[in-house]
Design a protein around this motif. Structure first.
Motif, PDB file in Angstrom:
ATOM      1  N   ALA A 176       0.830  -1.201   0.000  1.00 40.31           N
ATOM      2  CA  ALA A 176       0.000   0.000   0.000  1.00 40.31           C
ATOM      3  C   ALA A 176       0.869   1.257   0.000  1.00 40.31           C
ATOM      4  O   ALA A 176       0.565   2.239  -0.692  1.00 40.31           O
ATOM      5  CB  ALA A 176      -0.938  -0.008   1.207  1.00 40.31           C
ATOM      6  N   ALA A 177       1.947   1.246   0.772  1.00 35.36           N
ATOM      7  CA  ALA A 177       2.833   2.407   0.825  1.00 35.36           C
ATOM      8  C   ALA A 177       3.500   2.652  -0.521  1.00 35.36           C
ATOM      9  O   ALA A 177       3.613   3.796  -0.980  1.00 35.36           O
ATOM     10  CB  ALA A 177       3.884   2.211   1.915  1.00 35.36           C
ATOM     11  N   VAL A 178       3.937   1.581  -1.164  1.00 36.67           N
ATOM     12  CA  VAL A 178       4.596   1.719  -2.467  1.00 36.67           C
ATOM     13  C   VAL A 178       3.609   2.212  -3.526  1.00 36.67           C
ATOM     14  O   VAL A 178       3.887   3.153  -4.280  1.00 36.67           O
ATOM     15  CB  VAL A 178       5.227   0.378  -2.892  1.00 36.67           C
ATOM     16  CG1 VAL A 178       5.616   0.410  -4.369  1.00 36.67           C
ATOM     17  CG2 VAL A 178       6.458   0.087  -2.046  1.00 36.67           C
ATOM     18  N   LEU A 179       2.433   1.584  -3.593  1.00 33.55           N
ATOM     19  CA  LEU A 179       1.463   1.962  -4.617  1.00 33.55           C
ATOM     20  C   LEU A 179       0.974   3.391  -4.393  1.00 33.55           C
ATOM     21  O   LEU A 179       0.788   4.155  -5.354  1.00 33.55           O
ATOM     22  CB  LEU A 179       0.300   0.983  -4.631  1.00 33.55           C
ATOM     23  CG  LEU A 179      -0.735   1.194  -5.738  1.00 33.55           C
ATOM     24  CD1 LEU A 179      -0.082   1.266  -7.108  1.00 33.55           C
ATOM     25  CD2 LEU A 179      -1.783   0.085  -5.706  1.00 33.55           C
ATOM     26  N   SER A 180       0.773   3.779  -3.145  1.00 30.12           N
ATOM     27  CA  SER A 180       0.334   5.139  -2.860  1.00 30.12           C
ATOM     28  C   SER A 180       1.371   6.157  -3.328  1.00 30.12           C
ATOM     29  O   SER A 180       1.027   7.219  -3.856  1.00 30.12           O
ATOM     30  CB  SER A 180       0.071   5.298  -1.364  1.00 30.12           C
ATOM     31  OG  SER A 180      -0.384   6.601  -1.061  1.00 30.12           O
ATOM     32  N   SER A 181       2.645   5.842  -3.160  1.00 33.22           N
ATOM     33  CA  SER A 181       3.684   6.769  -3.623  1.00 33.22           C
ATOM     34  C   SER A 181       3.702   6.872  -5.141  1.00 33.22           C
ATOM     35  O   SER A 181       4.047   7.918  -5.699  1.00 33.22           O
ATOM     36  CB  SER A 181       5.056   6.313  -3.111  1.00 33.22           C
ATOM     37  OG  SER A 181       5.511   5.150  -3.782  1.00 33.22           O
ATOM     38  N   LEU A 182       3.308   5.797  -5.829  1.00 31.71           N
ATOM     39  CA  LEU A 182       3.330   5.791  -7.289  1.00 31.71           C
ATOM     40  C   LEU A 182       2.128   6.481  -7.913  1.00 31.71           C
ATOM     41  O   LEU A 182       2.249   7.110  -8.970  1.00 31.71           O
ATOM     42  CB  LEU A 182       3.401   4.342  -7.802  1.00 31.71           C
ATOM     43  CG  LEU A 182       4.702   3.584  -7.548  1.00 31.71           C
ATOM     44  CD1 LEU A 182       4.544   2.119  -7.930  1.00 31.71           C
ATOM     45  CD2 LEU A 182       5.853   4.215  -8.324  1.00 31.71           C
ATOM     46  N   VAL A 183       0.957   6.353  -7.286  1.00 32.40           N
ATOM     47  CA  VAL A 183      -0.252   6.860  -7.937  1.00 32.40           C
ATOM     48  C   VAL A 183      -0.937   7.979  -7.175  1.00 32.40           C
ATOM     49  O   VAL A 183      -1.845   8.621  -7.715  1.00 32.40           O
ATOM     50  CB  VAL A 183      -1.277   5.713  -8.180  1.00 32.40           C
ATOM     51  CG1 VAL A 183      -0.663   4.612  -9.008  1.00 32.40           C
ATOM     52  CG2 VAL A 183      -1.818   5.162  -6.864  1.00 32.40           C
ATOM     53  N   ALA A 184      -0.539   8.237  -5.934  1.00 41.02           N
ATOM     54  CA  ALA A 184      -1.215   9.269  -5.141  1.00 41.02           C
ATOM     55  C   ALA A 184      -0.254  10.332  -4.619  1.00 41.02           C
ATOM     56  O   ALA A 184      -0.674  11.231  -3.882  1.00 41.02           O
ATOM     57  CB  ALA A 184      -1.969   8.631  -3.970  1.00 41.02           C
ATOM     58  N   GLY A 185       1.006  10.235  -4.948  1.00 39.51           N
ATOM     59  CA  GLY A 185       1.963  11.275  -4.583  1.00 39.51           C
ATOM     60  C   GLY A 185       2.372  11.311  -3.130  1.00 39.51           C
ATOM     61  O   GLY A 185       2.929  12.311  -2.671  1.00 39.51           O
TER      62      GLY A 185
ATOM     63  N   MET B 256      11.645   4.970  -9.356  1.00 41.75           N
ATOM     64  CA  MET B 256      10.233   4.999  -8.996  1.00 41.75           C
ATOM     65  C   MET B 256       9.495   6.102  -9.744  1.00 41.75           C
ATOM     66  O   MET B 256       8.305   5.978 -10.053  1.00 41.75           O
ATOM     67  CB  MET B 256      10.081   5.179  -7.488  1.00 41.75           C
ATOM     68  CG  MET B 256      10.626   4.002  -6.680  1.00 41.75           C
ATOM     69  SD  MET B 256       9.768   2.444  -6.997  1.00 41.75           S
ATOM     70  CE  MET B 256       8.347   2.626  -5.923  1.00 41.75           C
ATOM     71  N   GLY B 257      10.212   7.189 -10.057  1.00 36.89           N
ATOM     72  CA  GLY B 257       9.608   8.228 -10.886  1.00 36.89           C
ATOM     73  C   GLY B 257       9.295   7.715 -12.280  1.00 36.89           C
ATOM     74  O   GLY B 257       8.249   8.031 -12.863  1.00 36.89           O
ATOM     75  N   VAL B 258      10.202   6.910 -12.832  1.00 39.55           N
ATOM     76  CA  VAL B 258       9.960   6.293 -14.139  1.00 39.55           C
ATOM     77  C   VAL B 258       8.733   5.395 -14.065  1.00 39.55           C
ATOM     78  O   VAL B 258       7.876   5.406 -14.962  1.00 39.55           O
ATOM     79  CB  VAL B 258      11.192   5.483 -14.595  1.00 39.55           C
ATOM     80  CG1 VAL B 258      10.876   4.690 -15.860  1.00 39.55           C
ATOM     81  CG2 VAL B 258      12.375   6.402 -14.839  1.00 39.55           C
ATOM     82  N   GLN B 259       8.614   4.610 -12.977  1.00 43.03           N
ATOM     83  CA  GLN B 259       7.464   3.725 -12.833  1.00 43.03           C
ATOM     84  C   GLN B 259       6.161   4.507 -12.706  1.00 43.03           C
ATOM     85  O   GLN B 259       5.146   4.136 -13.304  1.00 43.03           O
ATOM     86  CB  GLN B 259       7.649   2.835 -11.602  1.00 43.03           C
ATOM     87  CG  GLN B 259       6.501   1.863 -11.346  1.00 43.03           C
ATOM     88  CD  GLN B 259       6.412   0.774 -12.382  1.00 43.03           C
ATOM     89  OE1 GLN B 259       7.119  -0.221 -12.309  1.00 43.03           O
ATOM     90  NE2 GLN B 259       5.537   0.956 -13.364  1.00 43.03           N
ATOM     91  N   ALA B 260       6.182   5.599 -11.947  1.00 43.81           N
ATOM     92  CA  ALA B 260       4.964   6.406 -11.788  1.00 43.81           C
ATOM     93  C   ALA B 260       4.519   6.972 -13.122  1.00 43.81           C
ATOM     94  O   ALA B 260       3.319   6.958 -13.454  1.00 43.81           O
ATOM     95  CB  ALA B 260       5.209   7.521 -10.777  1.00 43.81           C
ATOM     96  N   ARG B 261       5.456   7.475 -13.904  1.00 41.46           N
ATOM     97  CA  ARG B 261       5.097   8.028 -15.222  1.00 41.46           C
ATOM     98  C   ARG B 261       4.600   6.930 -16.161  1.00 41.46           C
ATOM     99  O   ARG B 261       3.682   7.147 -16.963  1.00 41.46           O
ATOM    100  CB  ARG B 261       6.298   8.757 -15.822  1.00 41.46           C
ATOM    101  CG  ARG B 261       6.651  10.048 -15.082  1.00 41.46           C
ATOM    102  CD  ARG B 261       7.676  10.855 -15.837  1.00 41.46           C
ATOM    103  NE  ARG B 261       8.976  10.196 -15.877  1.00 41.46           N
ATOM    104  CZ  ARG B 261       9.898  10.302 -14.931  1.00 41.46           C
ATOM    105  NH1 ARG B 261       9.663  11.008 -13.840  1.00 41.46           N
ATOM    106  NH2 ARG B 261      11.067   9.699 -15.048  1.00 41.46           N
ATOM    107  N   ALA B 262       5.199   5.748 -16.050  1.00 40.94           N
ATOM    108  CA  ALA B 262       4.761   4.640 -16.894  1.00 40.94           C
ATOM    109  C   ALA B 262       3.326   4.221 -16.556  1.00 40.94           C
ATOM    110  O   ALA B 262       2.538   3.912 -17.456  1.00 40.94           O
ATOM    111  CB  ALA B 262       5.711   3.453 -16.727  1.00 40.94           C
ATOM    112  N   LEU B 263       2.985   4.209 -15.263  1.00 39.43           N
ATOM    113  CA  LEU B 263       1.611   3.858 -14.877  1.00 39.43           C
ATOM    114  C   LEU B 263       0.617   4.883 -15.404  1.00 39.43           C
ATOM    115  O   LEU B 263      -0.465   4.530 -15.889  1.00 39.43           O
ATOM    116  CB  LEU B 263       1.511   3.759 -13.353  1.00 39.43           C
ATOM    117  CG  LEU B 263       2.211   2.576 -12.685  1.00 39.43           C
ATOM    118  CD1 LEU B 263       2.060   2.660 -11.169  1.00 39.43           C
ATOM    119  CD2 LEU B 263       1.660   1.247 -13.189  1.00 39.43           C
TER     120      LEU B 263
END
Length: 446
Positions: free
Chosen positions: A306-315, A327-334
């Motif tokens: 939950a902590a990882v996914l929240s950082s990727l999609v909820a900032g 992780m920034g690359v992953q967030a942009r990819a999502l």
């Protein structure tokens, strides 16, 4: 294991070409993209010719902290029955996190994310796989995924993780050699070592696909030709074992049919040129908790995911130990993946917005995590645009589109004409966001 031979991923965009391709012995179809009661005619014709069809699921989230959803399992089983498939496949990944297990908002990734190779994650995955095996009418095979980032504190290599999973559950493996290449570039993992540690006798079939490298990161795009490096890993695998089946995946930027046939010919050449030899010694299963209750492991894994996914999609802040740039690359990819799929399920939106679609969706994705499926995402995106002050947004057309798509059935032409006339007379101001609209209806399937 049943021999499958050489196959290709069936997609609607290349359905006609696949039917005409010589030497296609089987196809794989994304399970969530077919309706059991209304199978595409192309798949029906292939089945009549004796071509095997294997459903490939993407939404179970077997690597997630929660137990597999019974409804999703039932839907997957229904597709297996409708297609007359000899096996079904899914991914070793998590696709959602949060919820009751962690007393936090439920979040959807919209894509496959890697699980940590830890004892906790392995215990939970093993239990989830057994639950799925019990619910499905045919054998299950699970696929190693491509990853853009690594988890800190991992306890097992890829090969060790897969070996123990197969040893403890008897599950088959879908080995994606393109994903092994991705993890080599992105995480420095040796594909030969992974192959040397795998239980080769558990392989159900193999995936081969292309990708692209940007700024030192390999993206498993399924939209580019298969590179020599991936074929090299395939050659290493077939030198160790004769895989029951090998399949070419392509999801975007489809080339001419002849180019796909040439790629299949290259794959066949590698497979036919490999001789089976004794594989390297593999590690046996190490000590583990076995079938002990995974409740505490689920709790720990749930909090971490939950902590990882929240950082990727909820900032929210990134947990310690992760590579910030990666992780920034992953967030942009999502976010890009979300934009791509929303454009497919709601093609009217990019038409209405034109060149500004991508920019507008990126702004939306930064503020609004995905809360359900992609159809909900499209409706929420339209609502975001309607309530904002962005210049050039066709609010009236968006409002009509949202009303049409959010209802249980399409509104008729007369109703749409009446709505347009009413809008012209009243000159209403910005409409309410769908989430707060008192007249909101549940979205129909479209």
């Amino acid at each position: 294991m049943r021999r499958l031979g050489t196959g290709i991923g069936w997609r609607p965009e290349i359905a006609d070409a696949v039917e005409r391709m010589p030497g296609i012995e089987w196809v794989e179809v994304v399970a969530e993209n077919v309706c059991p009661g209304h199978l595409p005619e192309s798949l029906g014709r292939l089945r009549e010719r004796g071509v095997t069809v294997v459903p490939h699921g993407v939404s179970l989230g077997l690597g997630g902290a929660e137990r597999p959803d019974a409804g999703r399992l039932a839907a997957l089983a229904e597709r297996v029955e409708a297609l007359g498939s000899p096996l079904v496949t899914e991914h070793i990944a998590f696709v959602r996190a949060g919820g009751a297990l962690t007393a936090s908002p439920r979040l959807e990734a919209g894509h496959l994310l890697p699980v940590p190779r830890t004892r906790d994650a392995l215990d939970v995955l093993c239990e989830n796989v057994r639950i799925a095996q019990d619910a499905l009418p045919v054998p299950l095979a699970v696929e190693n995924i491509a990853a853009l980032f690594s988890w800190p504190g991992e306890e097992l290599t890829e090969g060790q993780f897969l070996y123990e999973l197969a040893e403890r559950t008897g599950v088959r493996l879908l080995v994606d050699v393109a994903n092994l290449h991705t993890n080599h570039v992105n995480r420095g993992e040796d594909p030969a070592r992974a192959l040397g540690e795998l239980p080769l006798e558990a392989i159900a079939y193999v995936h081969v696909a292309g990708g692209v490298e940007r700024d030192g990161v390999w993206h498993d795009s399924h939209a580019h030709p298969v590179p020599d490096a991936v074929l090299g890993i395939l050659a290493d695998l077939v030198a160790r074992v004769a895989p029951p089946g090998v399949l070419l995946e392509r999801d975007e930027n489809f080339p001419e049919p002849r180019e796909l046939e040439r790629e299949l010919a290259r794959i066949r050449k590698v497979v036919e040129g490999g001789g089976r030899v004794d594989s390297a010694a593999r590690p046996g299963p190490s000590a583990h908790a076995g079938d002990a209750d995974a409740g505490e492991a689920r709790q720990r894994l749930g909090v971490a995911q939950a902590a990882v996914l929240s950082s990727l999609v909820a900032g929210t802040p990134l947990p310690e130990g992760f590579d910030r740039a990666r992780m920034g690359v992953q967030a942009r990819a999502l976010a890009s993946k979300r934009a791509d799929v929303v454009a497919k399920v709601a093609p009217e939106l990019p038409v209405m917005l034109g060149a500004s679609y991508r920019e507008a969706f990126a702004e939306y994705a930064r503020e609004r995590p995905m809360r359900g499926g992609y159809r909900w995402d499209a409706l929420d995106f339209a609502g975001f645009l309607m309530e904002g002050e962005r210049a050039g947004v066709p609010r009236r057309e968006l409002r009509e589109w949202w009303l049409d798509r959010s209802g249980p059935a399409p509104r008729g032409r007369m109703a749409r004409a009446a709505h347009r006339a009413l809008s012209r007379r009243t000159r209403t101001t910005t409409p309410p966001h769908p989430a707060t609209d008192p007249n909101r209806r549940q979205p129909r399937q479209w």
